[in-house]
Design a protein around this motif. Structure first.
Motif, PDB file in Angstrom:
ATOM      1  N   LEU A   1      19.205  14.523  19.597  1.00  0.00           N
ATOM      2  CA  LEU A   1      19.923  13.560  20.424  1.00  0.00           C
ATOM      3  C   LEU A   1      20.365  13.028  19.086  1.00  0.00           C
ATOM      4  O   LEU A   1      19.890  11.926  18.044  1.00  0.00           O
ATOM      5  N   PRO A   2      21.953  12.281  19.633  1.00  0.00           N
ATOM      6  CA  PRO A   2      23.195  11.408  18.595  1.00  0.00           C
ATOM      7  C   PRO A   2      22.089  10.254  19.185  1.00  0.00           C
ATOM      8  O   PRO A   2      22.793   8.989  19.394  1.00  0.00           O
ATOM      9  N   ILE A   3      21.290   9.679  18.362  1.00  0.00           N
ATOM     10  CA  ILE A   3      20.720   8.134  18.126  1.00  0.00           C
ATOM     11  C   ILE A   3      20.963   7.179  17.255  1.00  0.00           C
ATOM     12  O   ILE A   3      20.638   7.540  16.021  1.00  0.00           O
ATOM     13  N   ARG A   4      21.598   6.101  17.855  1.00  0.00           N
ATOM     14  CA  ARG A   4      21.228   5.188  16.785  1.00  0.00           C
ATOM     15  C   ARG A   4      21.163   3.861  16.959  1.00  0.00           C
ATOM     16  O   ARG A   4      20.640   3.462  18.108  1.00  0.00           O
ATOM     17  N   LEU A   5      20.181   3.401  15.990  1.00  0.00           N
ATOM     18  CA  LEU A   5      19.050   1.476  16.409  1.00  0.00           C
ATOM     19  C   LEU A   5      19.614   0.326  15.327  1.00  0.00           C
ATOM     20  O   LEU A   5      20.413   1.095  14.225  1.00  0.00           O
ATOM     21  N   TRP A   6      20.235  -0.809  15.852  1.00  0.00           N
ATOM     22  CA  TRP A   6      20.823  -1.341  15.941  1.00  0.00           C
ATOM     23  C   TRP A   6      20.020  -2.634  15.545  1.00  0.00           C
ATOM     24  O   TRP A   6      19.614  -2.613  16.429  1.00  0.00           O
ATOM     25  N   LEU A   7      20.206  -3.310  14.701  1.00  0.00           N
ATOM     26  CA  LEU A   7      19.420  -5.088  14.755  1.00  0.00           C
ATOM     27  C   LEU A   7      21.007  -5.792  15.473  1.00  0.00           C
ATOM     28  O   LEU A   7      22.082  -5.945  14.328  1.00  0.00           O
ATOM     29  N   ALA A   8      21.039  -6.356  16.214  1.00  0.00           N
ATOM     30  CA  ALA A   8      22.228  -7.095  16.361  1.00  0.00           C
ATOM     31  C   ALA A   8      21.856  -8.214  16.613  1.00  0.00           C
ATOM     32  O   ALA A   8      21.020  -9.185  17.090  1.00  0.00           O
ATOM     33  N   VAL A   9      22.760  -9.161  15.977  1.00  0.00           N
ATOM     34  CA  VAL A   9      22.855 -10.933  15.416  1.00  0.00           C
ATOM     35  C   VAL A   9      23.417 -11.532  16.491  1.00  0.00           C
ATOM     36  O   VAL A   9      24.844 -11.283  16.790  1.00  0.00           O
TER      37      VAL A   9
END
Length: 557
Positions: A486-494
């Motif tokens: 599955l197209p899953i992305r992980l972000w660090l939102a600042v």
């Protein structure tokens, strides 16, 4: 006739108040928050993200007895009438006409008292607490029954709304001798034991409500309008005209005895507490709702001794009654060209049934709108979900197992913010509502990524090592195992004090969300020096990233 009225005036007044409340509750559309609390009642629990569970229990009990809006609001109407009854018991009851005039001058009790919101039980149990406190103080050595009653009512008050703790605090501060009585501690222990299930719920959910209300909600740069709007709102809230009489009268009243002293402390204390809160952010006018009880009692006591003030109250009464009558009608009939009234009370008629047909009864998903998801669910019976983006605040849709039930299923996506992005749209009082079929819905908001630490200090341009452990529900784990790739992305939102700053992409292994073990990711922080907050966010496909961790504090030197 006069003899009949003289003998039965109280019964007639309260019966009329109750019947009018029932009629208003039946004929007025549910507001957004009430629909949201109706969804609460479908997932009974010891706590919720926003509030304790009292409002959910009220709605669940009412809808078990009656259908529709009246069922949702039944206990609210009964409690609203009960609040007046209990408040009158706190007066000397020698001037019933004065008490009725004050009650009819309080638009807040008439126009808001029939609604199924947490403020309604909060005011009811505030009045009951002062009555229980009067019984407790009337005895040189409070009896076991009085102590049990005070403890039980305190717990019910806290189960209604967290603001109830202010009432308890200021009652205690009103007389330090309370701390010399063992019965005070016994009452507190009883309240704590009865409140323990909610505290256990908070512990299991990492004190989510405490963190939200104390550290995340209503935190904004100061504006002078926050303070001026608050002051004006507190004058207008009771009346809109009576506040200019009752508020100074209550403040000028000299308390007669321990109970009135406790009410004076509560009145002044709550006003000052939320005045100070305006320096932290915007304060909603209804947050001071518990003061209406001491406001009525102390205002009544002062006006009963000052004829000129009573005359002023009588002069404004016909105007207030007329304004309230117009407002009551406007809540039912859409005749005022006021956008906020139209949207709040007249925007959910007819079209939800049409949209249900267009979406073939499938579940629907709104973006960032727990209010509209709840309203749609209530009006159609069609399950709805609010997909909450990481830049907004959480709500209880992040905790209920609604997302779990929709994984991989066909749903319809609904949106009023960007209807032009949809090939199909329906005109509604809310505006154009775009809709489209999503044949296999994927959202990962229920997965929590728990960081090993929540405070970081690094140099600008340095590498940040971030360790976290995934808490993946069983349904999501099975879904991810059955749908590899599955197209899953992980972000660090600042974020900083002004809002969102940027998203930083983080590496994510194929099975990282399935394996419960801790993992560490490293990222170079290309951020200016300063103080930030950050959270982890997962993005499925092209949908917006969601809340997947608690906030972390980040200092860049």
């Amino acid at each position: 006739m006069n003899a009949f009225l003289s003998k039965h005036h109280r019964r007639l007044f309260y019966a009329a108040w109750l019947l009018l409340g029932l009629a208003q509750a039946t004929c007025t559309q549910l507001i957004d928050d009430e629909a949201y609390y109706w969804v609460y009642s479908r997932f009974l629990d010891w706590g919720y993200f926003d509030h304790p569970p009292m409002v959910a229990l009220m709605i669940r009990a009412g809808t078990a007895l009656l259908p529709g809006g009246l069922g949702v609001r039944l206990l609210a109407v009964l409690m609203n009438t009960g609040t007046l009854l209990l408040t009158e018991q706190l007066t000397d009851r020698r001037h019933p006409g004065l008490f009725y005039a004050i009650s009819l001058s309080l638009a807040a009790l008439q126009l808001g008292g029939f609604m199924a919101v947490p403020d309604t039980p909060l005011m009811f149990f505030t009045a009951l607490l002062f009555l229980a406190y009067r019984r407790f103080r009337s005895q040189a050595s409070p009896s076991l029954y009085s102590t049990l009653l005070l403890g039980a009512v305190t717990a019910l008050l806290l189960y209604s709304k967290y603001h109830g703790v202010l009432v308890v605090l200021f009652v205690l501060l009103s007389d330090w001798r309370l701390f010399t009585r063992y019965q005070t501690y016994l009452a507190g222990l009883i309240a704590l034991l009865l409140y323990a299930p909610h505290l256990a719920w908070q512990y299991q959910h990492d004190w989510v409500s405490v963190r939200y209300h104390l550290f995340e909600s209503n935190v904004n740069p100061y504006r002078i309008s926050h303070t001026t709007d608050y002051l004006l709102g507190q004058l207008l809230l009771p009346g809109p005209l009576a506040g200019f009489i009752l508020l100074p009268a209550a403040l000028a009243c000299r308390p007669a005895g321990a109970v009135e002293r406790a009410m004076k402390f509560t009145l002044v204390g709550i006003y000052l507490f939320f005045l100070a809160s305006t320096f932290r952010g915007k304060v909603e006018a209804n947050w001071t709702a518990p003061v209406l009880v001491p406001l009525v009692v102390l205002g009544y006591a002062y006006l009963s001794r000052h004829p000129a003030w009573r005359r002023a109250l009588r002069v404004q009464l016909p105007v207030t009654i007329l304004l309230v009558l117009v407002a009551r009608i406007a809540l039912v009939v859409d005749f005022l060209p006021v956008a906020v009234i139209r949207e709040r009370y007249h925007s959910w008629q007819l079209w939800p049934a049409e949209m249900k047909q267009l979406t073939h009864g499938l579940p629907v998903v709104f973006d960032n709108s727990y209010q509209r998801a709840s309203q749609y669910w209530y009006h159609t019976g069609q399950p709805a979900y609010s997909l909450n983006g990481y830049r907004g605040r959480k709500n209880n849709y992040d905790f209920w197992p609604v997302e779990d039930s929709l994984l991989g299923r066909p749903v319809y996506r609904l949106d009023t913010e960007h209807p032009e992005a949809f090939a199909q749209a329906l005109s509604t009082p809310l505006g154009r509502l775009g809709y489209r079929l999503d044949t296999a819905f994927v959202s990962l908001a229920r997965i929590q990524l728990v960081p090993a630490q929540r405070t970081f200090r690094v140099h600008a341009g340095a590498t940040l090592a971030l360790a976290f452990s995934p808490r993946t529900p069983v349904t999501h784990r099975a879904f991810l195992q059955n749908h590899p790739g599955l197209p899953i992305r992980l972000w660090l939102a600042v974020f900083n004090h002004q809002g969102w700053v940027r998203d930083i992409a983080l590496p994510l292994r194929e099975n990282q969300l399935i394996t419960p073990s801790a993992d560490t990711v490293r990222v170079v922080l290309d951020l200016p020096r300063g103080s930030y907050q950050a959270r982890l966010a997962l993005q499925a496909g092209t949908d917006q990233p969601t809340h997947n961790s608690e906030k972390m504090t980040l200092t860049v030197d």
